[in-house]
Structure formats: structure tokens, C-alpha cells
Design a protein around this motif. Structure first.
Motif, PDB file in Angstrom:
ATOM      1  N   VAL A 228       0.837  -1.201   0.000  1.00 28.54           N
ATOM      2  CA  VAL A 228       0.000   0.000   0.000  1.00 28.54           C
ATOM      3  C   VAL A 228       0.871   1.249   0.000  1.00 28.54           C
ATOM      4  N   TRP A 229       1.866   1.259   0.882  1.00 24.65           N
ATOM      5  CA  TRP A 229       2.658   2.466   1.088  1.00 24.65           C
ATOM      6  C   TRP A 229       3.627   2.748  -0.045  1.00 24.65           C
ATOM      7  N   ARG A 230       4.237   1.666  -0.568  1.00 27.97           N
ATOM      8  CA  ARG A 230       5.292   1.847  -1.561  1.00 27.97           C
ATOM      9  C   ARG A 230       4.780   1.844  -2.993  1.00 27.97           C
ATOM     10  N   ILE A 231       3.662   1.156  -3.241  1.00 30.55           N
ATOM     11  CA  ILE A 231       3.197   1.025  -4.620  1.00 30.55           C
ATOM     12  C   ILE A 231       1.836   1.693  -4.832  1.00 30.55           C
ATOM     13  N   THR A 232       0.853   1.306  -4.025  1.00 34.58           N
ATOM     14  CA  THR A 232      -0.495   1.810  -4.281  1.00 34.58           C
ATOM     15  C   THR A 232      -0.574   3.324  -4.117  1.00 34.58           C
ATOM     16  N   ILE A 233      -0.134   3.826  -2.970  1.00 36.08           N
ATOM     17  CA  ILE A 233      -0.268   5.267  -2.702  1.00 36.08           C
ATOM     18  C   ILE A 233       0.506   6.110  -3.727  1.00 36.08           C
ATOM     19  N   PRO A 234       1.793   5.780  -4.015  1.00 41.19           N
ATOM     20  CA  PRO A 234       2.493   6.598  -5.017  1.00 41.19           C
ATOM     21  C   PRO A 234       1.789   6.620  -6.370  1.00 41.19           C
ATOM     22  N   LEU A 235       1.271   5.460  -6.804  1.00 39.56           N
ATOM     23  CA  LEU A 235       0.606   5.430  -8.103  1.00 39.56           C
ATOM     24  C   LEU A 235      -0.737   6.151  -8.062  1.00 39.56           C
ATOM     25  N   LEU A 236      -1.246   6.308  -6.865  1.00 40.68           N
ATOM     26  CA  LEU A 236      -2.532   6.985  -6.702  1.00 40.68           C
ATOM     27  C   LEU A 236      -2.365   8.509  -6.635  1.00 40.68           C
ATOM     28  N   MET A 237      -1.125   8.975  -6.610  1.00 35.89           N
ATOM     29  CA  MET A 237      -0.873  10.399  -6.370  1.00 35.89           C
ATOM     30  C   MET A 237      -1.628  11.360  -7.304  1.00 35.89           C
ATOM     31  N   PRO A 238      -1.711  11.088  -8.603  1.00 39.17           N
ATOM     32  CA  PRO A 238      -2.473  12.011  -9.450  1.00 39.17           C
ATOM     33  C   PRO A 238      -3.917  12.157  -8.967  1.00 39.17           C
ATOM     34  N   PHE A 239      -4.483  11.054  -8.477  1.00 36.79           N
ATOM     35  CA  PHE A 239      -5.860  11.113  -7.982  1.00 36.79           C
ATOM     36  C   PHE A 239      -5.917  11.871  -6.656  1.00 36.79           C
ATOM     37  N   VAL A 240      -4.894  11.689  -5.828  1.00 37.97           N
ATOM     38  CA  VAL A 240      -4.844  12.415  -4.553  1.00 37.97           C
ATOM     39  C   VAL A 240      -4.800  13.917  -4.825  1.00 37.97           C
ATOM     40  N   LEU A 241      -4.024  14.297  -5.839  1.00 40.65           N
ATOM     41  CA  LEU A 241      -3.930  15.716  -6.193  1.00 40.65           C
ATOM     42  C   LEU A 241      -5.292  16.254  -6.610  1.00 40.65           C
ATOM     43  N   LEU A 242      -5.938  15.532  -7.530  1.00 40.83           N
ATOM     44  CA  LEU A 242      -7.244  15.965  -8.033  1.00 40.83           C
ATOM     45  C   LEU A 242      -8.251  16.097  -6.896  1.00 40.83           C
ATOM     46  N   CYS A 243      -8.305  15.064  -6.048  1.00 36.47           N
ATOM     47  CA  CYS A 243      -9.290  15.056  -4.968  1.00 36.47           C
ATOM     48  C   CYS A 243      -8.982  16.146  -3.933  1.00 36.47           C
ATOM     49  N   SER A 244      -7.699  16.336  -3.630  1.00 37.84           N
ATOM     50  CA  SER A 244      -7.352  17.367  -2.650  1.00 37.84           C
ATOM     51  C   SER A 244      -7.743  18.737  -3.171  1.00 37.84           C
ATOM     52  N   LEU A 245      -7.475  18.955  -4.455  1.00 36.18           N
ATOM     53  CA  LEU A 245      -7.812  20.230  -5.070  1.00 36.18           C
ATOM     54  C   LEU A 245      -9.315  20.480  -4.978  1.00 36.18           C
ATOM     55  N   MET A 246     -10.094  19.458  -5.333  1.00 35.49           N
ATOM     56  CA  MET A 246     -11.546  19.626  -5.290  1.00 35.49           C
ATOM     57  C   MET A 246     -12.013  19.883  -3.869  1.00 35.49           C
ATOM     58  N   SER A 247     -11.431  19.155  -2.897  1.00 34.97           N
ATOM     59  CA  SER A 247     -11.961  19.323  -1.546  1.00 34.97           C
ATOM     60  C   SER A 247     -11.438  20.591  -0.875  1.00 34.97           C
ATOM     61  N   VAL A 248     -10.270  21.094  -1.285  1.00 33.34           N
ATOM     62  CA  VAL A 248      -9.831  22.396  -0.764  1.00 33.34           C
ATOM     63  C   VAL A 248     -10.804  23.495  -1.219  1.00 33.34           C
ATOM     64  N   MET A 249     -11.124  23.461  -2.513  1.00 34.36           N
ATOM     65  CA  MET A 249     -12.053  24.469  -3.023  1.00 34.36           C
ATOM     66  C   MET A 249     -13.412  24.319  -2.361  1.00 34.36           C
ATOM     67  N   GLY A 250     -13.835  23.065  -2.176  1.00 35.54           N
ATOM     68  CA  GLY A 250     -15.111  22.808  -1.504  1.00 35.54           C
ATOM     69  C   GLY A 250     -15.101  23.311  -0.073  1.00 35.54           C
ATOM     70  N   ALA A 251     -13.971  23.127   0.629  1.00 34.88           N
ATOM     71  CA  ALA A 251     -13.896  23.511   2.041  1.00 34.88           C
ATOM     72  C   ALA A 251     -13.958  25.027   2.193  1.00 34.88           C
ATOM     73  N   ILE A 252     -13.283  25.761   1.286  1.00 34.18           N
ATOM     74  CA  ILE A 252     -13.301  27.220   1.405  1.00 34.18           C
ATOM     75  C   ILE A 252     -14.665  27.772   0.993  1.00 34.18           C
ATOM     76  N   ARG A 253     -15.367  27.039   0.116  1.00 33.43           N
ATOM     77  CA  ARG A 253     -16.682  27.495  -0.333  1.00 33.43           C
ATOM     78  C   ARG A 253     -17.825  26.952   0.512  1.00 33.43           C
ATOM     79  N   VAL A 254     -17.531  26.161   1.531  1.00 33.79           N
ATOM     80  CA  VAL A 254     -18.589  25.451   2.288  1.00 33.79           C
ATOM     81  C   VAL A 254     -19.731  26.402   2.653  1.00 33.79           C
ATOM     82  N   PHE A 255     -20.958  25.955   2.364  1.00 30.50           N
ATOM     83  CA  PHE A 255     -22.099  26.834   2.626  1.00 30.50           C
ATOM     84  C   PHE A 255     -23.304  26.089   3.210  1.00 30.50           C
TER      85      PHE A 255
END
Lengths: 298, 291
Positions: free
Chosen positions: A203-230
């Protein structure tokens, strides 16, 4: 020449189809973006005649305690991001197994995503009540001795809303991560296992690193969502962010300024600050991840 | 030979540990999966349990998890204290109008952007997409001013029109139109089909999955909308379910079982639609993210 006539007919058809949509976009998307900017430099409101006031709105915000409280709360709200991402990645790993009933769980986890925030907030309000289920569990487990009114406690109220945001977002991000996990070639994990890597190591050495593009996308979406929370704050604590502004965030404050105080110019100025904030976050996140996460795929 | 024996041996041990894992992993996983499901569904189950309780049992401590006796009175009574059917009607009207308009405008905008290389196409496309990144600080305020100017304040059209087109949907549908092979279009043209016929009869049915995705997401967005209807409607009679429940929540705070029953009723349609279309839903969402 016949061909060009044919082409011209196709172009005319294209323009015909495009016209209604482009008009709508011009009116309700482009115009608000263009007109929203100068609005922040006026005193447009229900009472005054509209005047250009320069930076006065921003100066006012600078001296406005509610503005600072809302800004602080909005920035504090970003701590939901790592929580959501971590739990939803773990959930995705769990439901990525070929198990019986796994589809049931995937669907169950997605139910909060499809339901309305009003319904979710009402349900959670009832969980947080003094006679609610959360107090019961905490008392039974001996963590607290007297029931806590989670909604009325200024130190706790914002964290209560964060719980709702996390809870409602988990299923959404889980699905994205599940798609990510399924796009990772399984040979890599198999090979690591044969080489003697444990589950955690894989998980730590293979899955998570390969998942990084998705982590970026999701973090970006949820940061914007968190600042816009209404919605969750509006439904659970109203337009003033009760109790005593402890749940006031910038988007709710913008709403209150515009649609309760009818102070459109000032509201637009506060909104502009929030937009700039989101842009800065976006740029920072992209910069950071270009060095780290995304390079895996380059 | 030595090497072959070695790999065979390692494969055997790998097989053994895998079969051991086949037993242990589920034993660890199922309780975790169940616990997570309980957290995800818990608040709604608790709400449902409350909605089925008689007045005395609602505030009982320790709380009653399974209501005893079960009563459906709250579900009947909530229809008497608020015109729930009326609000459901408003919501259905708003959702149908919103989804219909959005689907119409987004498909006719996405199609030429994908399939006809008219002059200025790329410029138009990139201008449209760039609005997704630009901050829209005063969007709601300016749209409110516009709706007022058009005389659409307090009308359903005023609620629906600003979201009658969505840049994200255009993007999604355009991607789908692009993937259709050119041969389809050519053969239809050889057969003498006109431009409009090609669009409607050939191309549109080809992107059914993308259309389904847009439809589902629009349905969800319109059915669950909260704040914009509150702003546009002066008359609470015209509210859809979300704002109506919010209003009920404020005025009827003393009688929670009614609110619980009303809330359960409001989420039932979307849950049912989700359960029917869950495969499309989940595939659509994954597809939308992957682009």
C-alpha cells in the motif's frame, strides 16, 4: 466550389446550434465574472445611490471583526481535506477487494453523496442533540459524564459541521480513488508480494504513489469545496453562523451581506478576497504537486 | 532446473499464504466494512427510527434504537401540517424544467464544438472552458440583479435559467461526441441525411452513457438545490422541498418527529432513483473524473 458551399452550410448549422447556449453563457456566466469585479469597488446597496468607492470596501473588511472571524474559520475548515482524503483512500482500498456483497457496501457508502445537504444536516442535528445518539455513546463508553450540547457550544460547533462535511464527502472521493486503484496494473502489486512485501508495504510503496495524481485531483476539489462550504452551515447554524459567529465562514458571510443586509458592493468585495484565496491555494497545490506527485506520470 | 524448482516452490508458498489470506482478510474486512456502512447510513437510520416513534419515545434516554411501538402517524401528520405534496410538486417541476433545459442547451452547444470545425471553434471552446478556472466572486449577486431586471424574480424560470447551461456538462458531452468514429457521420451523409438529422438520429444516441451521466448529475443538483431558490422566491409557497424543509426546521423545531418524517420523504425519490441507476451513476462519476 460545391464543397465550400457545403462547408458554409455546415458552419451555418453550427452557429445556429451554438446561438442559444452562447447567449445563456454570456448572460449568466461571462457577464457576472466581468461585472462582479467592478461591483466590489462600489457601494451598490438597497439604500444608497451607487458610487465608485475605490478600495473602501476592502478597507472596511480589514477593520471588520466578522470578516476576520469568517476568514479564520474558512481557513480552519481546510483541515477536513486530509481527513476526507485519508479515510476515503482507506475505504477505496477496502472495497477494491473481490469480496461477496462488496457492491452493497460501495452503494451504501455513496448514499450520503446523493442525498440533499438539508436532509443530511437535519439528520446530524439530531445526532448531536443533547438527547442524541452521540451523547449516549460517549456517556455509555464513559468518555463524558454529562451530555454536551454539541451544536450550542461555540468551541465545538464548527467541528460538528466539519463532521457532516467529511461524512458527506467520503463516498464521492472513495469512488474516484476506486477508479484510480482499478487503473493501477495489478502485476506491480503481485510482483511486490512475490518479492516478499507485506500488505502495508504494498500500500505504502506502490499503491499510494501510483494513486498520487488522484490524490492531487481530490485534494484540489476538496480544498475548493472547504473554502466554499455553505449549505451545511446555513442549514445547521443559519446565516449568522451561530453560536456567536463561531461557525461563520466567508461564503455564509457573503450571503448574509448580500441577501440579508442588501449590501451588494461590500459582499462582492468579501467574495473577491475569497476567490483570490482559492486561486492562491490552487496555484500552491499545483506547484507543490508538480514537484512531487504528478512527476510519477511524466 | 534448479531455478525452475525454486520458482515452483516460491509459487507454492505464495499460494499457501494467499489461501490463508482468503480466510483471514474477510474476517478482518467485513467488520470494518459493516462499521463504515453503519457510520455512512447511521444518521439516516436514526432519523428514520425517530420518524417512526410515538411522541413519548422520541426523547427517551437511553435512546430507543428500534421504535416500539412503530407508528406511521408522523408521516401522515406531516402532510397535514405542511403542504408536502405541493412542495414535492414544485420540486418535480423545478427538476424537470432544469434538467430538460440543461440537457437541451448543453448538447446543442457541445455538438458543434466537437464535430464541426467552423472558424473560431477553438477560441470559443477555450474561452468557455476558462470560466471553470476563473473565480466568480459576485456570481450569485450579479445573477440576482439580472433575474430582477428580466422580471423573473419570484418565478421558476428565474430559479432555473442561470443553471440552464453548465460549462462542465458541455465539456463532458463534447468529449463524448469527439470519440464517435467519422465513418458513422460519412455513411449517414452519403445516405442523404441532413445536418440536423445526423445530430439527432445518429450522433445523440451514440453518446447515451454521457447523456445519462449528465442527466443523473443534473437531477441530483436540481432536486437538492437549496440556496438559489431561497434567494429567487419571495413567496414561500413556491419553495421546493429543500428550502421548505429548512423553513419547517426553523418553525417546527419543537416537533422533531414531523421534521424527521418530512426529511425521510424528501430523500426517498433520490434514493430510489440512485438505487435503480446506481451502476450508471457510479460509472458516470468515474468517467466524469477521468475525462
Amino acid at each position: 466550389m460545391a464543397a465550400s458551399k457545403e462547408m458554409r452550410r455546415r458552419y451555418r448549422f453550427a452557429y445556429l446550434l451554438l446561438t442559444p447556449g452562447v447567449i445563456l453563457l454570456l448572460v449568466f456566466t461571462f457577464y457576472p465574472i466581468i461585472y462582479g469585479l467592478p461591483l466590489a469597488f462600489t457601494n451598490y446597496s438597497a439604500v444608497d445611490t451607487t458610487k465608485w468607492v475605490g478600495l473602501k470596501n476592502f478597507d472596511k473588511a480589514f477593520h471588520d471583526p466578522d470578516f476576520w472571524i469568517s476568514l479564520k474559520n474558512s481557513l480552519l475548515y481546510v483541515i477536513v481535506v486530509p481527513v476526507i482524503q485519508l479515510i476515503s483512500i482507506l475505504m477505496a482500498i477496502m472495497v477494491n477487494n473481490k469480496l461477496r456483497f462488496v457492491n452493497f457496501f460501495r452503494v451504501a457508502y455513496f448514499v450520503p453523496v446523493v442525498t440533499s445537504m438539508v436532509a443530511a444536516a437535519i439528520a446530524w442535528k439530531w445526532v448531536f442533540e443533547e438527547q442524541g445518539i452521540l451523547n449516549y455513546f460517549l456517556q455509555t463508553l464513559g468518555i463524558i459524564s454529562n451530555p454536551i450540547s454539541f451544536m450550542a457550544e461555540p468551541e465545538l460547533a464548527l467541528y460538528g459541521v466539519m463532521c457532516v462535511t467529511v461524512w458527506k464527502g467520503l463516498g464521492y472521493y472513495m469512488m474516484i480513488y476506486l477508479a484510480g486503484l482499478q487503473s493501477i496494473p495489478s502485476e506491480l502489486q503481485e510482483a511486490a508480494k512475490i518479492d516478499g512485501a507485506g500488505w502495508l508495504q504494498v500500500v505504502w510503496r506502490i499503491t499510494i504513489p501510483l494513486l498520487m495524481p488522484f490524490v492531487l485531483l481530490c485534494s484540489l476539489m476538496s480544498v475548493m469545496g472547504a473554502i466554499r462550504v455553505f449549505d451545511e452551515i446555513f442549514v445547521m447554524h443559519g446565516p449568522k453562523g451561530d453560536p456567536v459567529s463561531s461557525t461563520l465562514v466567508t461564503s455564509v458571510y457573503t450571503y448574509k451581506l448580500a441577501f440579508q443586509d442588501f449590501n451588494f458592493g461590500y459582499s462582492a468585495a468579501v467574495g473577491l478576497v475569497v476567490s483570490l484565496l482559492i486561486m492562491i491555494f490552487t496555484i500552491l497545490l499545483f506547484r507543490y504537486t508538480r514537484k512531487g506527485g504528478l512527476s510519477y506520470y511524466e | 532446473m534448479n531455478e525452475a524448482a525454486l520458482t515452483a516452490a516460491s509459487r507454492r508458498t505464495a499460494g499457501k499464504t494467499r489461501s490463508a489470506k482468503k480466510i483471514i482478510a474477510p474476517l478482518l474486512l467485513y467488520p470494518l466494512l459493516l462499521l463504515t456502512a453503519l457510520v455512512c447510513l447511521g444518521p439516516f437510520l436514526w432519523l428514520l427510527s425517530t420518524a417512526l416513534k410515538t411522541g413519548d419515545n422520541v426523547y427517551a434516554f437511553p435512546p430507543q434504537f428500534i421504535p416500539n411501538p412503530i407508528t406511521f402517524d408522523n408521516f401522515i401528520e406531516v402532510f397535514n401540517i405542511m403542504p408536502l405534496w405541493h412542495y414535492i410538486g414544485n420540486t418535480v417541476y423545478m427538476t424537470a424544467l432544469g434538467v430538460g433545459l440543461n440537457l437541451l442547451f448543453c448538447t446543442i452547444t457541445a455538438y458543434p464544438l466537437a464535430r464541426i470545425s467552423f472558424p473560431g471553434r477553438n477560441f470559443l471552446f477555450y474561452t468557455i472552458v476558462s470560466t471553470m478556472i476563473l473565480p466568480n466572486a459576485a456570481g450569485m449577486i450579479v445573477n440576482f440583479i439580472l433575474i430582477n431586471k428580466f422580471g423573473l424574480y419570484n418565478t421558476m424560470l428565474g430559479v432555473v435559467l442561470p443553471s440552464a447551461i453548465s460549462v462542465f456538462n458541455i465539456f463532458l458531452l463534447r468529449q463524448a461526441f469527439i470519440t464517435i468514429p467519422n465513418d458513422m457521420e460519412h455513411s449517414a451523409r452519403v445516405d442523404g441525411a441532413g445536418e440536423f438529422r445526423i445530430f439527432l438520429v445518429i450522433m445523440l444516441p451514440m453518446i447515451r452513457p454521457a447523456v445519462a451521466t449528465v442527466l443523473i448529475f443534473d437531477f441530483m443538483a436540481f432536486w437538492n438545490s437549496l440556496i438559489w431558490p431561497v434567494i429567487v422566491f419571495d413567496d414561500q409557497n413556491k419553495y421546493p422541498l429543500g428550502p421548505a424543509l429548512q423553513y419547517l426546521n426553523g418553525t417546527l423545531a419543537y416537533n422533531f418527529p414531523y421534521i424527521a418524517a418530512g426529511t425521510i420523504i424528501s430523500i426517498l425519490p433520490i434514493i430510489v432513483i440512485f438505487l435503480i441507476l446506481q451502476k450508471q451513476f457510479i460509472n458516470g462519476m468515474v468517467g466524469a473524473v477521468k475525462g
